[in-house]
Design a protein around this motif. Sequence first.
Motif, PDB file in Angstrom:
ATOM      1  N   VAL A 184    -136.294  70.613 -15.969  1.00  0.00           N
ATOM      2  CA  VAL A 184    -137.471  70.581 -15.092  1.00  0.00           C
ATOM      3  C   VAL A 184    -138.707  70.131 -15.867  1.00  0.00           C
ATOM      4  CG1 VAL A 184    -139.045  71.983 -13.690  1.00  0.00           C
ATOM      5  CG2 VAL A 184    -136.569  72.309 -13.503  1.00  0.00           C
ATOM      6  N   ASP A 185    -138.881  70.655 -17.080  1.00  0.00           N
ATOM      7  CA  ASP A 185    -140.009  70.250 -17.914  1.00  0.00           C
ATOM      8  C   ASP A 185    -139.947  68.756 -18.231  1.00  0.00           C
ATOM      9  OD1 ASP A 185    -140.833  72.886 -17.894  1.00  0.00           O
ATOM     10  OD2 ASP A 185    -140.051  73.343 -19.902  1.00  0.00           O
ATOM     11  N   TYR A 186    -138.744  68.269 -18.476  1.00  0.00           N
ATOM     12  CA  TYR A 186    -138.532  66.843 -18.756  1.00  0.00           C
ATOM     13  C   TYR A 186    -138.907  65.993 -17.538  1.00  0.00           C
ATOM     14  CZ  TYR A 186    -135.659  62.591 -19.455  1.00  0.00           C
ATOM     15  OH  TYR A 186    -135.206  61.294 -19.571  1.00  0.00           O
ATOM     16  N   HIS A 188    -140.875  66.769 -14.948  1.00  0.00           N
ATOM     17  CA  HIS A 188    -142.313  66.821 -14.711  1.00  0.00           C
ATOM     18  C   HIS A 188    -143.064  66.017 -15.778  1.00  0.00           C
ATOM     19  CE1 HIS A 188    -142.558  70.540 -11.871  1.00  0.00           C
ATOM     20  NE2 HIS A 188    -141.392  69.932 -11.734  1.00  0.00           N
ATOM     21  N   GLY A 189    -142.585  66.069 -17.008  1.00  0.00           N
ATOM     22  CA  GLY A 189    -143.216  65.311 -18.086  1.00  0.00           C
ATOM     23  C   GLY A 189    -143.100  63.809 -17.869  1.00  0.00           C
ATOM     24  N   GLN A 190    -141.943  63.363 -17.402  1.00  0.00           N
ATOM     25  CA  GLN A 190    -141.782  61.934 -17.138  1.00  0.00           C
ATOM     26  C   GLN A 190    -142.636  61.491 -15.945  1.00  0.00           C
ATOM     27  OE1 GLN A 190    -137.525  60.805 -17.044  1.00  0.00           O
ATOM     28  NE2 GLN A 190    -137.929  60.008 -19.098  1.00  0.00           N
ATOM     29  N   THR A 191    -142.781  62.354 -14.967  1.00  0.00           N
ATOM     30  CA  THR A 191    -143.662  62.035 -13.843  1.00  0.00           C
ATOM     31  C   THR A 191    -145.090  61.846 -14.340  1.00  0.00           C
ATOM     32  OG1 THR A 191    -142.266  63.277 -12.289  1.00  0.00           O
ATOM     33  CG2 THR A 191    -144.557  62.859 -11.624  1.00  0.00           C
ATOM     34  N   ARG A 192    -145.524  62.720 -15.249  1.00  0.00           N
ATOM     35  CA  ARG A 192    -146.853  62.566 -15.840  1.00  0.00           C
ATOM     36  C   ARG A 192    -146.959  61.223 -16.561  1.00  0.00           C
ATOM     37  NH1 ARG A 192    -151.209  65.592 -17.404  1.00  0.00           N
ATOM     38  NH2 ARG A 192    -150.267  67.549 -16.670  1.00  0.00           N
ATOM     39  N   GLU A 193    -145.938  60.857 -17.315  1.00  0.00           N
ATOM     40  CA  GLU A 193    -145.959  59.563 -18.007  1.00  0.00           C
ATOM     41  C   GLU A 193    -146.134  58.407 -17.020  1.00  0.00           C
ATOM     42  OE1 GLU A 193    -143.333  59.806 -22.097  1.00  0.00           O
ATOM     43  OE2 GLU A 193    -142.353  59.099 -20.266  1.00  0.00           O
ATOM     44  N   LEU A 194    -145.332  58.424 -15.952  1.00  0.00           N
ATOM     45  CA  LEU A 194    -145.353  57.326 -14.999  1.00  0.00           C
ATOM     46  C   LEU A 194    -146.702  57.189 -14.292  1.00  0.00           C
ATOM     47  CD1 LEU A 194    -141.792  57.766 -13.452  1.00  0.00           C
ATOM     48  CD2 LEU A 194    -142.566  55.865 -14.892  1.00  0.00           C
ATOM     49  N   LEU A 195    -147.411  58.300 -14.162  1.00  0.00           N
ATOM     50  CA  LEU A 195    -148.682  58.260 -13.449  1.00  0.00           C
ATOM     51  C   LEU A 195    -149.898  58.180 -14.372  1.00  0.00           C
ATOM     52  CD1 LEU A 195    -147.954  60.727 -10.508  1.00  0.00           C
ATOM     53  CD2 LEU A 195    -147.786  58.234 -10.558  1.00  0.00           C
ATOM     54  N   THR A 196    -149.644  58.009 -15.662  1.00  0.00           N
ATOM     55  CA  THR A 196    -150.757  57.837 -16.605  1.00  0.00           C
ATOM     56  C   THR A 196    -150.633  56.560 -17.442  1.00  0.00           C
ATOM     57  OG1 THR A 196    -149.597  59.255 -18.210  1.00  0.00           O
ATOM     58  CG2 THR A 196    -151.254  60.303 -16.812  1.00  0.00           C
ATOM     59  N   LYS A 197    -149.445  55.960 -17.515  1.00  0.00           N
ATOM     60  CA  LYS A 197    -149.226  54.807 -18.386  1.00  0.00           C
ATOM     61  C   LYS A 197    -149.434  53.460 -17.704  1.00  0.00           C
ATOM     62  CE  LYS A 197    -145.640  54.779 -21.169  1.00  0.00           C
ATOM     63  NZ  LYS A 197    -146.181  54.740 -22.545  1.00  0.00           N
ATOM     64  N   PHE A 198    -149.424  53.423 -16.369  1.00  0.00           N
ATOM     65  CA  PHE A 198    -149.348  52.133 -15.675  1.00  0.00           C
ATOM     66  C   PHE A 198    -150.506  51.869 -14.718  1.00  0.00           C
ATOM     67  CE2 PHE A 198    -145.000  53.592 -16.626  1.00  0.00           C
ATOM     68  CZ  PHE A 198    -144.606  52.562 -17.482  1.00  0.00           C
ATOM     69  N   GLY A 199    -151.610  52.589 -14.876  1.00  0.00           N
ATOM     70  CA  GLY A 199    -152.738  52.388 -13.985  1.00  0.00           C
ATOM     71  C   GLY A 199    -152.464  52.976 -12.609  1.00  0.00           C
ATOM     72  N   LYS A 200    -153.135  52.427 -11.620  1.00  0.00           N
ATOM     73  CA  LYS A 200    -153.011  52.954 -10.268  1.00  0.00           C
ATOM     74  C   LYS A 200    -151.619  52.672  -9.696  1.00  0.00           C
ATOM     75  CE  LYS A 200    -155.074  52.772  -5.653  1.00  0.00           C
ATOM     76  NZ  LYS A 200    -156.039  52.096  -4.758  1.00  0.00           N
ATOM     77  N   ILE A 201    -150.957  53.731  -9.247  1.00  0.00           N
ATOM     78  CA  ILE A 201    -149.668  53.639  -8.559  1.00  0.00           C
ATOM     79  C   ILE A 201    -149.900  54.112  -7.131  1.00  0.00           C
ATOM     80  CG2 ILE A 201    -147.278  54.445  -8.487  1.00  0.00           C
ATOM     81  CD1 ILE A 201    -147.896  52.630 -10.887  1.00  0.00           C
ATOM     82  N   ASP A 202    -149.456  53.333  -6.160  1.00  0.00           N
ATOM     83  CA  ASP A 202    -149.781  53.624  -4.766  1.00  0.00           C
ATOM     84  C   ASP A 202    -148.757  54.492  -4.059  1.00  0.00           C
ATOM     85  OD1 ASP A 202    -152.300  51.993  -4.032  1.00  0.00           O
ATOM     86  OD2 ASP A 202    -151.090  50.586  -5.182  1.00  0.00           O
ATOM     87  N   LEU A 203    -147.547  54.557  -4.600  1.00  0.00           N
ATOM     88  CA  LEU A 203    -146.489  55.282  -3.893  1.00  0.00           C
ATOM     89  C   LEU A 203    -145.479  55.842  -4.892  1.00  0.00           C
ATOM     90  CD1 LEU A 203    -144.762  53.898  -0.683  1.00  0.00           C
ATOM     91  CD2 LEU A 203    -143.413  55.029  -2.418  1.00  0.00           C
ATOM     92  N   MET A 204    -145.028  57.083  -4.666  1.00  0.00           N
ATOM     93  CA  MET A 204    -143.939  57.677  -5.449  1.00  0.00           C
ATOM     94  C   MET A 204    -142.804  58.054  -4.500  1.00  0.00           C
ATOM     95  SD  MET A 204    -144.140  57.950  -8.821  1.00  0.00           S
ATOM     96  CE  MET A 204    -143.087  59.318  -9.278  1.00  0.00           C
ATOM     97  N   PHE A 205    -141.616  57.592  -4.841  1.00  0.00           N
ATOM     98  CA  PHE A 205    -140.424  57.820  -4.027  1.00  0.00           C
ATOM     99  C   PHE A 205    -139.454  58.676  -4.850  1.00  0.00           C
ATOM    100  CE2 PHE A 205    -137.981  55.895  -0.391  1.00  0.00           C
ATOM    101  CZ  PHE A 205    -136.773  56.537  -0.623  1.00  0.00           C
ATOM    102  N   PHE A 206    -139.418  59.993  -4.560  1.00  0.00           N
ATOM    103  CA  PHE A 206    -138.477  60.885  -5.241  1.00  0.00           C
ATOM    104  C   PHE A 206    -137.172  60.950  -4.450  1.00  0.00           C
ATOM    105  CE2 PHE A 206    -142.535  62.373  -6.922  1.00  0.00           C
ATOM    106  CZ  PHE A 206    -142.238  62.497  -8.273  1.00  0.00           C
TER     107      PHE A 206
END
Length: 454
Positions: A184-186, A188-206
């Motif tokens: 779970v920590d992994y 959530h941590g990867q989600t943080r990476e994806l939303l901080t490394k690539f600028g504005k992201i308009d949609l997340m599809f889990f």
Amino acid sequence: MKAISKTRTAKQRLREDYRMGFEMEQTTGDSSWYTHDRFGMFIHWGLYSLGARHEWMKGREFMTNEQYNKYFKRFDPDLYDPELWATLASDAGMKYFVVTAKHHEGFCLWDSALTDYKATNTPAGRDLLTPMIEAFKSKNIRPGLYYSLLDWHHRHYTLDVKHPLRYNKEFLEDQKHREWQQYVDYMHGQTRELLTKFGKIDLMFFDFSIPPEEGFPGKGKEEWQSEKLVELIRELQPHILLNDRLQVKGDITTPEQYQPREWIQMNGKRVVWEACHTFSGSWGYYRDEETWKSVDTLVKMLIDMVSKGGNLLLNVGPTGRGEFDERAIDRLKGIGEWMKRHSRSIYGCTAAPEELQCPEDCRFTYNPENNRLYLHVYSWPFKHIHLRGLTGMVEYAQLLNDASEIRMKQGEEEMTMEAGAFNEGRPRDILTLLLPVKKPNVTVPVIELFLKSR
């Protein structure tokens, strides 16, 4: 007088139905662009492209990490050209895209600091996600990221009915050594990476929560710690749209591989929704799959979605060398030819007001901002289309592909001998469109109806 009164009421209600009439479920993220753009590209790309026989092959074939590792050792998309991908999407009329940053196999397309199981450690030797996002943004295509909640590679991901090793005795025995919170920590941590490394992201599809089946435990909002995850996402990118597969309230409802009958509702309210579909029977590249949909079918699917207030997310599965399948390119170009002349019946459009009766083998879409109604003719009739309830409401009509006028007859107005028909006692609320005998040379003809302002 009674019929005229009904017509006046319909005119008055036409725009009001969208601005004040039906009740819509509100989104937390910004859905204004999404309900305007209507059409996006889904991309399923990972190690399974080398196996070329479905993105679920690791699960279907009960493969161990060791068996699957042959694809990791040989993943080298030397023909990968994200600018070309973005051009193909743009030319097809797609306005946003969603790519599998990580699918169920656990392989990551970006240079994640939290795992070694990533593109930079394959023969590819580089981050594949960054140039893709940049290329699509350069074409004004909004970026979205798919992230699988499942992970068949991670050391601490535990047993469920979808796991490739659910019947493997050694794997079952190893469960007591797995620490779920570490996974779970992994995640959530990867989600943080994806939303901080690539600028504005308009949609997340889990993707996706798993019910308990066959005696195996399920995984849902408690296991994913979904509320905590959503809180993190909203903190990092408050505008972002989230789908509905975390078992907590999202912004978008996401039916998969079917066409809904009508605008989807939840608790009596219409929702923002999108159906995701494949060109064929697989999301990932499948060399030998032959159930490919025609351009005609795909265009009609897009129209049908918008006519019910929804979006279409159409999937491409690139090859192991980083190219789009030639069959996908053929379909994208065919859709693009239609969209080049008909996109204004899609962008900014939604379902028509419910009181308007759509003729057989047709679909209505409606743009409430410019008050135009679009009639998509699936099966071209002989000379006439009769529109009930539209007498007195249409100012002008034309074929959208070439802006050529479509003449009209209102209600009981007598049709001339030149039109090849007589007054047949039609009801006075019928508007008759006088069509050319020959179907226009487009996949689906569209008649643009300029409605009178009230």
